[in-house]
Motif scaffolding. Structure first.
Motif, PDB file in Angstrom:
ATOM      1  N   ASP A   1       0.837  -1.199   0.000  1.00  0.00           N
ATOM      2  CA  ASP A   1       0.000   0.000   0.000  1.00  0.00           C
ATOM      3  C   ASP A   1       0.873   1.251   0.000  1.00  0.00           C
ATOM      4  O   ASP A   1       1.906   1.294   0.669  1.00  0.00           O
ATOM      5  CB  ASP A   1      -0.904   0.026   1.236  1.00  0.00           C
ATOM      6  CG  ASP A   1      -2.072  -0.950   1.117  1.00  0.00           C
ATOM      7  OD1 ASP A   1      -2.136  -1.660   0.102  1.00  0.00           O
ATOM      8  OD2 ASP A   1      -2.906  -1.002   2.041  1.00  0.00           O
ATOM      9  N   ALA A   2       0.437   2.260  -0.752  1.00  0.00           N
ATOM     10  CA  ALA A   2       1.048   3.588  -0.698  1.00  0.00           C
ATOM     11  C   ALA A   2       0.105   4.430   0.148  1.00  0.00           C
ATOM     12  O   ALA A   2      -1.021   4.705  -0.251  1.00  0.00           O
ATOM     13  CB  ALA A   2       1.176   4.171  -2.096  1.00  0.00           C
ATOM     14  N   VAL A   3       0.572   4.812   1.336  1.00  0.00           N
ATOM     15  CA  VAL A   3      -0.304   5.435   2.329  1.00  0.00           C
ATOM     16  C   VAL A   3       0.030   6.920   2.433  1.00  0.00           C
ATOM     17  O   VAL A   3       1.196   7.269   2.572  1.00  0.00           O
ATOM     18  CB  VAL A   3      -0.117   4.761   3.701  1.00  0.00           C
ATOM     19  CG1 VAL A   3      -1.084   5.342   4.728  1.00  0.00           C
ATOM     20  CG2 VAL A   3      -0.293   3.259   3.581  1.00  0.00           C
ATOM     21  N   PRO A   4      -0.973   7.792   2.367  1.00  0.00           N
ATOM     22  CA  PRO A   4      -0.671   9.211   2.520  1.00  0.00           C
ATOM     23  C   PRO A   4      -0.102   9.477   3.917  1.00  0.00           C
ATOM     24  O   PRO A   4      -0.508   8.853   4.889  1.00  0.00           O
ATOM     25  CB  PRO A   4      -2.034   9.890   2.352  1.00  0.00           C
ATOM     26  CG  PRO A   4      -3.036   8.837   2.655  1.00  0.00           C
ATOM     27  CD  PRO A   4      -2.418   7.546   2.208  1.00  0.00           C
ATOM     28  N   GLY A   5       0.860  10.376   3.977  1.00  0.00           N
ATOM     29  CA  GLY A   5       1.390  10.762   5.281  1.00  0.00           C
ATOM     30  C   GLY A   5       2.480   9.870   5.803  1.00  0.00           C
ATOM     31  O   GLY A   5       2.954  10.064   6.916  1.00  0.00           O
TER      32      GLY A   5
ATOM     33  N   GLN B   1       4.150  22.385   5.654  1.00  0.00           N
ATOM     34  CA  GLN B   1       2.926  21.760   5.129  1.00  0.00           C
ATOM     35  C   GLN B   1       2.295  22.679   4.099  1.00  0.00           C
ATOM     36  O   GLN B   1       2.102  23.867   4.361  1.00  0.00           O
ATOM     37  CB  GLN B   1       1.949  21.541   6.290  1.00  0.00           C
ATOM     38  CG  GLN B   1       0.674  20.851   5.908  1.00  0.00           C
ATOM     39  CD  GLN B   1       0.664  19.415   6.417  1.00  0.00           C
ATOM     40  OE1 GLN B   1       0.999  19.154   7.554  1.00  0.00           O
ATOM     41  NE2 GLN B   1       0.290  18.505   5.555  1.00  0.00           N
ATOM     42  N   GLY B   2       1.981  22.132   2.938  1.00  0.00           N
ATOM     43  CA  GLY B   2       1.335  22.952   1.917  1.00  0.00           C
ATOM     44  C   GLY B   2       2.325  23.646   0.999  1.00  0.00           C
ATOM     45  O   GLY B   2       1.956  24.099  -0.083  1.00  0.00           O
TER      46      GLY B   2
ATOM     47  N   ASP C   1      -7.430  11.301   8.647  1.00  0.00           N
ATOM     48  CA  ASP C   1      -6.811  11.941   7.494  1.00  0.00           C
ATOM     49  C   ASP C   1      -5.457  12.543   7.892  1.00  0.00           C
ATOM     50  O   ASP C   1      -5.404  13.457   8.714  1.00  0.00           O
ATOM     51  CB  ASP C   1      -7.740  13.047   6.974  1.00  0.00           C
ATOM     52  CG  ASP C   1      -7.112  13.777   5.788  1.00  0.00           C
ATOM     53  OD1 ASP C   1      -6.104  13.271   5.253  1.00  0.00           O
ATOM     54  OD2 ASP C   1      -7.627  14.855   5.419  1.00  0.00           O
ATOM     55  N   PRO C   2      -4.366  12.042   7.295  1.00  0.00           N
ATOM     56  CA  PRO C   2      -3.041  12.533   7.694  1.00  0.00           C
ATOM     57  C   PRO C   2      -2.852  14.021   7.398  1.00  0.00           C
ATOM     58  O   PRO C   2      -2.055  14.679   8.070  1.00  0.00           O
ATOM     59  CB  PRO C   2      -2.076  11.675   6.869  1.00  0.00           C
ATOM     60  CG  PRO C   2      -2.893  11.100   5.776  1.00  0.00           C
ATOM     61  CD  PRO C   2      -4.297  11.009   6.257  1.00  0.00           C
ATOM     62  N   ALA C   3      -3.595  14.561   6.423  1.00  0.00           N
ATOM     63  CA  ALA C   3      -3.418  15.972   6.102  1.00  0.00           C
ATOM     64  C   ALA C   3      -3.843  16.872   7.269  1.00  0.00           C
ATOM     65  O   ALA C   3      -3.395  18.005   7.373  1.00  0.00           O
ATOM     66  CB  ALA C   3      -4.217  16.326   4.846  1.00  0.00           C
ATOM     67  N   ILE C   4      -4.710  16.350   8.147  1.00  0.00           N
ATOM     68  CA  ILE C   4      -5.092  17.147   9.320  1.00  0.00           C
ATOM     69  C   ILE C   4      -4.697  16.418  10.600  1.00  0.00           C
ATOM     70  O   ILE C   4      -5.347  16.549  11.640  1.00  0.00           O
ATOM     71  CB  ILE C   4      -6.600  17.498   9.305  1.00  0.00           C
ATOM     72  CG1 ILE C   4      -7.435  16.287   8.910  1.00  0.00           C
ATOM     73  CG2 ILE C   4      -6.879  18.649   8.362  1.00  0.00           C
ATOM     74  CD1 ILE C   4      -8.935  16.538   8.923  1.00  0.00           C
ATOM     75  N   GLY C   5      -3.619  15.653  10.510  1.00  0.00           N
ATOM     76  CA  GLY C   5      -3.047  15.060  11.715  1.00  0.00           C
ATOM     77  C   GLY C   5      -3.575  13.696  12.103  1.00  0.00           C
ATOM     78  O   GLY C   5      -3.266  13.188  13.176  1.00  0.00           O
TER      79      GLY C   5
END
Ligand SMILES: [Cu+2]
Ligand SMILES: [Cu+2]
Lengths: 324, 532
Positions: free
Chosen positions: A156-160, A303-304, B228-232
């Motif tokens: 799996d490619a997992v976000p984060g 971030q961002g 959701d990792p984008a918000i922790g």
């Protein structure tokens, strides 16, 4: 060979044959037990079929010896399968040291691949035959999974976060690449191919002057500037101003990054953490999560401002910083 | 004996919607889950139709994704999980233990209404746009990716969870407190043991799925970072929570079926079960061990390799009690007096299909192999062998076995045997090719696929149409029997068990005189359990 039967996919990695062997063993075990049970049922059903309506068979309550036999024997077989499967898994989890590093970023609905030397491609992965390749995977949005049936691998490619998988291709050719984790509308079109090449062809392809890359994304792939990932990372490191604080001078606002990768970092909290890719990633995006002992939480988050690919470039660059 | 029974004691819609009789509530459930089953079945047929060819022709990608999601949600949460417990369990638990009703009759009716409200919520989601997350609701797709009716569907499942919990609670209290005089724990029918074990899972597991789906809703609606990792958040956390319930949920589906099969095999072989106490205790063992293996769904998720090793080991361990049950059922046939009415055909079919389902579970539990077949059609085939080949065969066998008791009517014998055979063959034709497809590498939830997978997909679709016919047949002749079937005697199969010692259909109070039990269950040889 097995492939010809139409029951097996192509086997094109050092790992594939070993998975097939376990699979065949399991088919053997399953066939044995399934046929045993089926035969017993059919034989009993015929031999002890009801002949008259008032038959009263004798009472048999059970037999401890039999119960123990058919608990212990299957348990033994199960443990054998467990150990066999575990051994394959452990080898999948330990990439060889000399493996070629390739970065893969999944997103809805494409695979973006970046080679260390700088060449990028989309929905395709070119690799040399006979050389271990380690993929570092992540995702920009939802979970995807990088599945190459011919290599018998999937991750799996997992976000984060970063995950890894590795393989060593054994046969030149082109093989299916599937996204196997459901990821939304075009999940079933998030497919591509892995192209295994002779090492010389691969070198030529890397430098971009070999045969033109095939496929719809050929143009995109060849146009990408062939600047190496580490060099790109160095550029970002400068542009983002990382070096303003992270320098090896006394009184610097941030810890020096020379030699940090792979070391144990002492934290403010008293704990220590191994500085791997995930730690570096976290420290860029969420600097306050782990404060290095002796420093203040003054670093802003990026971030961002940096994409998953930027992050991989930055981390690759930081990995090249050796302590003097 | 008067002619009044629980069916004709009262007429009119009110007498059904306000009933507190466990037998009538069982029928309310039977009606509602049958509707859900055929709805889920229609979705399944549309999926198989689309997969007949490699290209997208019947439906487009979004529709396809909604179809398999809604097929999964409806079949798992609104058919399989309530199937045997809420219908046969509701009907039989009091009857088998010699009680007048469940411990909390009003709560029982409330459970049905809660089920109904949950089902309506989910159906509303289905018919006003649908959901496309897969029945597994994986994050962060379900919380940030999907723009479909995720929250209404999740609310429906959340509400339905309370129905499961209350039913489980009702069964546990009833089995503990309301057994007839002389009916000790080790004289209980095996179906009661299985229902008891299932109830334990209902109570311990269901709150976890409810909370998990609530968290999905919270993240979706209020953007609070949980998954959701984008918000922790942590997307893998969702999988841990989801499978902590959803692996045991497999046992919610299969244990009651095992209980039914134990009743059928003993009756049609006229034998006491081989190793009664082992089968009884193994149900409880499966229920508890089942809570320790959820991580086997996550071998390629990126969870720690050490965790994967332990989960793999435990998954092999939990396979053993199931394997031993299969051996015990087979040994029960030895020197029996075996008859082959429809319920027995379903029971034997269950053993065959469950054996294949269980053995292919070993493939998936073994780490190195799972990496290859995970999320392919191999998994789809495996869990359909367990949940349809196992759970549904047991359910159909049970419905055929107790139909005369429930309705007081017999169904046509030959036709019912043919139907059982059609279901068995159709099932294998549908799902066996999918094992091969999976090993070849066809991922699940694919709407379009490479050409080389077509032959096996055509076989599977052909099987599905046979299977569909196999399910319509019982639907037809069982309904027919309500009006035209021969009157059923109290005990058409010459079975032991208290439920057979009262008229068919039973009176509202179940037993005219409270039975007193003086011997073990399944006295097929010699002395019967006496009923005074
Ligand atoms: Cu994907
Ligand atoms: Cu499981």
């Amino acid at each position: 060979m097995l492939e010809k039967l139409g029951l097996f996919p192509a086997a094109a990695s050092t790992h594939a044959g070993r998975v097939d062997a376990l699979y065949l063993f399991l088919i053997g075990v399953s066939a044995f037990f399934a046929i045993l049970i089926a035969t017993l049922i059919v034989v009993f059903a015929f031999k002890y079929r009801r002949r008259s309506d008032d038959e009263q068979p004798k009472l048999i309550e059970g037999s401890l010896a039999l119960e123990l036999t058919w608990s212990i024997v299957p348990f033994g077989i199960a443990m054998l399968i467990f150990l066999w499967g575990a051994q394959l898994f452990v080898s999948l989890k330990t990439p060889p040291k000399n493996a070629l590093d390739v970065f893969v970023v999944g997103r809805q609905w494409m695979w973006k691949v970046q080679h260390l030397e700088g060449r990028r491609e989309i929905d395709e992965l070119h690799v040399p035959v006979g050389r271990p390749v380690k993929l570092t995977l992540t995702s920009e949005d939802v979970i995807h999974s990088f599945f190459v049936p011919a290599f018998r691998i999937k991750q799996d490619a997992v976000p984060g976060r970063y995950t890894e998988e590795w393989f060593e291709a054994t046969a030149v050719g082109s093989y299916h690449l599937f996204c196997s984790q459901y990821c939304g509308t075009e999940h079933s079109r998030m497919i591509g191919r892995v192209v295994v090449m002779e090492p010389a062809d691969y070198q030529a392809w890397l430098s971009g002057d070999g045969r033109p890359a095939a496929g719809a994304n050929a143009a995109l792939a060849t146009n990408a500037a062939a600047v190496s990932v580490a060099t790109a990372g160095e550029g970002l490191f400068k542009d983002l101003g990382c070096a303003t604080c992270h320098k090896s001078k006394p009184g610097a606002l941030g810890p020096s990054l020379a030699g940090v990768f792979g070391s144990q970092v002492q934290l403010q909290s008293g704990a220590s953490v191994a500085a791997d890719e995930s730690y570096l990633r976290e420290s860029i995006l969420n600097p306050d999560a782990k404060i290095v002992a002796g420093y203040q939480p003054v670093m802003p988050t990026f971030q961002g401002q940096v994409s998953e690919e930027d992050l991989l470039q930055l981390i690759t660059y930081i990995k090249t910083l050796r302590s003097s | 004996m008067s002619d009044t029974n629980y069916l004709n004691v009262d007429y009119g819609i009110r007498s059904w919607l306000l009933t507190v009789d466990h037998k009538r509530i069982a029928l309310l459930y039977l009606g509602s889950i049958t509707v859900m089953f055929f709805l889920g079945g229609v979705f399944a047929l549309m999926i198989r139709l689309e997969l007949l060819t490699p290209a997208a022709d019947v439906v487009q990608a979004d529709t396809y994704n909604k179809l398999f999601t809604m097929h999964g949600i409806i079949m798992v949460f609104f058919f399989l999980i309530p199937s045997i417990p809420a219908t046969l369990g509701n009907f039989l638990v009091p009857m088998m233990i010699g009680a007048r009703d469940l411990a909390f009759p009003r709560l029982n009716l409330a459970s049905w209404y809660i089920f109904l409200v949950g089902a309506l919520f989910t159906l509303w989601a289905v018919f006003t746009g649908g959901v496309d997350t897969g029945w597994t609701f994986y994050t962060p797709y379900s919380t940030v990716g999907a723009n479909t009716k995720v929250i209404p569907a999740a609310v429906g499942i959340f509400i339905n969870g309370f129905s499961s919990i209350l039913t489980g609670l009702n069964f546990i209290v009833t089995i503990h407190r309301m057994r007839a005089p002389g009916l000790t724990w080790f004289r209980l029918p095996l179906f009661i043991w299985a229902t008891y074990a299932t109830s334990v899972i209902f109570i311990l597991g269901t709150p976890v799925i409810a909370i998990t789906l609530a968290l999905v809703g919270v993240e979706r609606a209020f953007h609070i970072g949980i998954f959701d990792p984008a918000i922790g958040g942590d997307p893998i956390l969702f999988q841990h929570l989801f499978w902590f319930y959803s692996h045991p949920a497999v046992y919610i589906m299969i244990l009651p079926s095992m209980g039914v099969v134990s009743e059928l095999i003993t009756c049609f072989a006229r034998k006491s079960p081989f190793g009664y106490s082992f089968i009884a205790i193994s149900s409880l063992a499966i229920a508890f061990l089942g809570f320790l293996v959820w991580g086997h769904h996550m071998f390629v998720s990126g969870q720690s390799a050490y965790a994967s090793l332990i989960f793999s080991f435990l998954s092999f361990a939990v396979a053993i009690p199931s394997a031993v049950k299969v051996f015990n059922w087979t040994a029960t046939l030895y020197r029996g007096s075996i008859a082959f009415q429809a319920p027995m055909l379903y029971a034997l079919g269950f053993i065959g299909l469950f054996t294949i389902g269980g053995l292919t579970g070993l493939f998936l539990a073994s780490l190195g192999l799972d990496v290859h077949v995970h999320d392919t059609y191999f998994v789809v085939a495996h869990f359909h062998y367990i949940m349809v080949g196992g759970a549904l065969m047991g359910y159909l066998g049970g419905i055929h076995f107790w139909w005369p008791k429930i309705t007081g009517r017999m169904y046509p014998e030959t036709l019912s045997k043919i139907a059982a055979l059609v279901v068995f063959l159709g099932f294998n034709l549908t799902f066996f090719p999918q094992f091969i497809l999976g090993y070849l590498g066809m991922p699940r939830r694919y709407h379009v696929y490479p050409d080389e997978f077509q032959v096996l997909n055509v076989m599977s679709t052909a099987g599905a149409s046979v299977l569909g016919l196999g399910y319509l047949l019982p639907m037809g002749y069982l309904l027919w029997s309500l009006r035209y079937g021969a009157r059923a005697p109290a005990n058409p199969w010459q079975a032991t068990g208290l439920e057979w010692q009262t008229p068919s259909p039973p009176p509202t109070e179940n037993f005219v005189v409270t039975p007193i039990v003086t011997g073990p269950a399944y006295c097929y040889a010699g002395e019967e359990a006496e009923v005074v």
